[in-house]
Scaffold this motif. Sequence first.
Motif, PDB file in Angstrom:
ATOM      1  N   ALA A  52       0.892  -1.360  -0.097  1.00 42.10           N
ATOM      2  CA  ALA A  52       0.140  -0.087  -0.042  1.00 42.10           C
ATOM      3  C   ALA A  52       0.926   1.281  -0.007  1.00 42.10           C
ATOM      4  O   ALA A  52       2.064   1.316   0.436  1.00 42.10           O
ATOM      5  N   GLY A  53       0.367   2.195  -0.628  1.00 40.43           N
ATOM      6  CA  GLY A  53       1.220   3.619  -0.543  1.00 40.43           C
ATOM      7  C   GLY A  53       1.062   4.317  -2.000  1.00 40.43           C
ATOM      8  O   GLY A  53       0.388   3.839  -2.821  1.00 40.43           O
ATOM      9  N   ARG A  54       2.087   5.224  -2.031  1.00 38.64           N
ATOM     10  CA  ARG A  54       2.318   5.764  -3.406  1.00 38.64           C
ATOM     11  C   ARG A  54       2.496   4.898  -4.400  1.00 38.64           C
ATOM     12  O   ARG A  54       1.804   5.340  -5.473  1.00 38.64           O
ATOM     13  N   ALA A  55       3.090   3.907  -4.605  1.00 38.59           N
ATOM     14  CA  ALA A  55       3.594   2.925  -5.470  1.00 38.59           C
ATOM     15  C   ALA A  55       2.480   1.855  -5.775  1.00 38.59           C
ATOM     16  O   ALA A  55       2.614   1.141  -6.770  1.00 38.59           O
ATOM     17  N   PHE A  56       1.395   1.974  -4.960  1.00 38.71           N
ATOM     18  CA  PHE A  56       0.489   0.900  -5.147  1.00 38.71           C
ATOM     19  C   PHE A  56      -0.193   0.639  -6.667  1.00 38.71           C
ATOM     20  O   PHE A  56      -0.276  -0.462  -7.293  1.00 38.71           O
ATOM     21  N   VAL A  57      -0.742   1.737  -7.205  1.00 37.35           N
ATOM     22  CA  VAL A  57      -1.442   1.690  -8.597  1.00 37.35           C
ATOM     23  C   VAL A  57      -0.545   1.402  -9.489  1.00 37.35           C
ATOM     24  O   VAL A  57      -0.705   0.415 -10.337  1.00 37.35           O
ATOM     25  N   ASP A  58       0.925   1.744  -9.318  1.00 37.68           N
ATOM     26  CA  ASP A  58       1.886   1.273 -10.385  1.00 37.68           C
ATOM     27  C   ASP A  58       2.103  -0.258 -10.335  1.00 37.68           C
ATOM     28  O   ASP A  58       2.410  -0.938 -11.430  1.00 37.68           O
ATOM     29  N   ALA A  59       1.944  -0.871  -9.011  1.00 41.25           N
ATOM     30  CA  ALA A  59       2.305  -2.025  -8.664  1.00 41.25           C
ATOM     31  C   ALA A  59       1.197  -3.074  -9.420  1.00 41.25           C
ATOM     32  O   ALA A  59       1.220  -3.838 -10.049  1.00 41.25           O
ATOM     33  N   VAL A  60      -0.237  -2.554  -9.017  1.00 39.92           N
ATOM     34  CA  VAL A  60      -1.015  -3.029  -9.736  1.00 39.92           C
ATOM     35  C   VAL A  60      -1.154  -3.235 -11.335  1.00 39.92           C
ATOM     36  O   VAL A  60      -1.381  -4.320 -11.926  1.00 39.92           O
ATOM     37  N   ARG A  61      -0.735  -2.040 -11.963  1.00 42.41           N
ATOM     38  CA  ARG A  61      -0.616  -2.060 -13.206  1.00 42.41           C
ATOM     39  C   ARG A  61       0.208  -2.994 -13.787  1.00 42.41           C
ATOM     40  O   ARG A  61       0.145  -3.794 -14.775  1.00 42.41           O
ATOM     41  N   SER A  62       1.463  -3.156 -13.158  1.00 41.00           N
ATOM     42  CA  SER A  62       2.634  -4.101 -13.581  1.00 41.00           C
ATOM     43  C   SER A  62       2.263  -5.343 -13.340  1.00 41.00           C
ATOM     44  O   SER A  62       2.664  -6.375 -14.101  1.00 41.00           O
ATOM     45  N   GLU A  63       1.807  -5.778 -12.059  1.00 41.90           N
ATOM     46  CA  GLU A  63       1.618  -7.108 -11.892  1.00 41.90           C
ATOM     47  C   GLU A  63       0.108  -7.754 -12.270  1.00 41.90           C
ATOM     48  O   GLU A  63       0.113  -8.898 -12.378  1.00 41.90           O
ATOM     49  N   ALA A  64      -0.919  -6.869 -12.873  1.00 47.53           N
ATOM     50  CA  ALA A  64      -2.088  -7.392 -13.376  1.00 47.53           C
ATOM     51  C   ALA A  64      -2.756  -8.311 -12.637  1.00 47.53           C
ATOM     52  O   ALA A  64      -2.902  -9.413 -13.277  1.00 47.53           O
ATOM     53  N   PRO A  65      -2.903  -8.256 -11.523  1.00 48.37           N
ATOM     54  CA  PRO A  65      -3.858  -9.288 -10.646  1.00 48.37           C
ATOM     55  C   PRO A  65      -5.156  -9.482 -11.310  1.00 48.37           C
ATOM     56  O   PRO A  65      -5.836  -8.665 -11.683  1.00 48.37           O
ATOM     57  N   ASP A  66      -5.583 -10.818 -11.104  1.00 50.64           N
ATOM     58  CA  ASP A  66      -7.008 -11.142 -11.471  1.00 50.64           C
ATOM     59  C   ASP A  66      -7.739 -10.846 -10.284  1.00 50.64           C
ATOM     60  O   ASP A  66      -9.045 -10.534 -10.509  1.00 50.64           O
ATOM     61  N   ILE A  67      -7.375 -10.806  -9.162  1.00 49.39           N
ATOM     62  CA  ILE A  67      -8.204 -10.510  -7.922  1.00 49.39           C
ATOM     63  C   ILE A  67      -7.114  -9.938  -6.856  1.00 49.39           C
ATOM     64  O   ILE A  67      -5.767 -10.215  -6.902  1.00 49.39           O
ATOM     65  N   VAL A  68      -7.640  -9.003  -5.950  1.00 53.55           N
ATOM     66  CA  VAL A  68      -6.789  -8.558  -4.802  1.00 53.55           C
ATOM     67  C   VAL A  68      -7.156  -9.056  -3.508  1.00 53.55           C
ATOM     68  O   VAL A  68      -8.490  -8.968  -3.013  1.00 53.55           O
ATOM     69  N   PHE A  69      -6.233  -9.360  -2.596  1.00 57.54           N
ATOM     70  CA  PHE A  69      -6.648  -9.942  -1.163  1.00 57.54           C
ATOM     71  C   PHE A  69      -6.015  -8.869  -0.452  1.00 57.54           C
ATOM     72  O   PHE A  69      -4.870  -8.450  -0.392  1.00 57.54           O
ATOM     73  N   ASN A  70      -6.924  -8.113  -0.038  1.00 55.16           N
ATOM     74  CA  ASN A  70      -6.570  -6.729   0.625  1.00 55.16           C
ATOM     75  C   ASN A  70      -6.513  -6.770   2.178  1.00 55.16           C
ATOM     76  O   ASN A  70      -7.628  -6.966   2.776  1.00 55.16           O
ATOM     77  N   ILE A  71      -5.430  -6.825   2.626  1.00 54.96           N
ATOM     78  CA  ILE A  71      -5.219  -6.582   4.150  1.00 54.96           C
ATOM     79  C   ILE A  71      -4.733  -5.119   4.637  1.00 54.96           C
ATOM     80  O   ILE A  71      -4.343  -4.862   5.671  1.00 54.96           O
ATOM     81  N   ALA A  72      -4.618  -4.536   3.278  1.00 51.50           N
ATOM     82  CA  ALA A  72      -4.234  -2.836   3.769  1.00 51.50           C
ATOM     83  C   ALA A  72      -5.014  -2.097   4.431  1.00 51.50           C
ATOM     84  O   ALA A  72      -6.355  -2.254   4.499  1.00 51.50           O
TER      85      ALA A  72
END
Length: 99
Positions: A51-71
């Motif tokens: 989580a944090g400022r780099a989150f959106v870039d990480a989602v774009r680069s990793e392209a998950p099918d689903i997110v398990f969110n404990i953030a």
Amino acid sequence: MRVGLAFNVKPADTPDHLPEDAFEEYDSEATVAHIENALSRLGHDVRRLPAGRAFVDAVRSEAPDIVFNIAEGEGGRAARRTSRPSSKCSGSRSSVPTL
């Protein structure tokens, strides 16, 4: 399935300008690793999404099918439990479901 694991890790020390409990809801590295390992043992390709400022870039680069969110939310007590990181994304993966 490619599973994104959204998380916050507790820092080793709380900065002096923040309350002592500022990171009490964040998780330890060990907790994040246990969840990652459990999801991997179930056959999922787990991608860490800090989580944090780099989150959106990480989602774009990793392209998950689903997110398990404990953030957790950031910015104090009022923000806790308010983080919905996947809803902050734009582009082709903007509707990635969160667990």
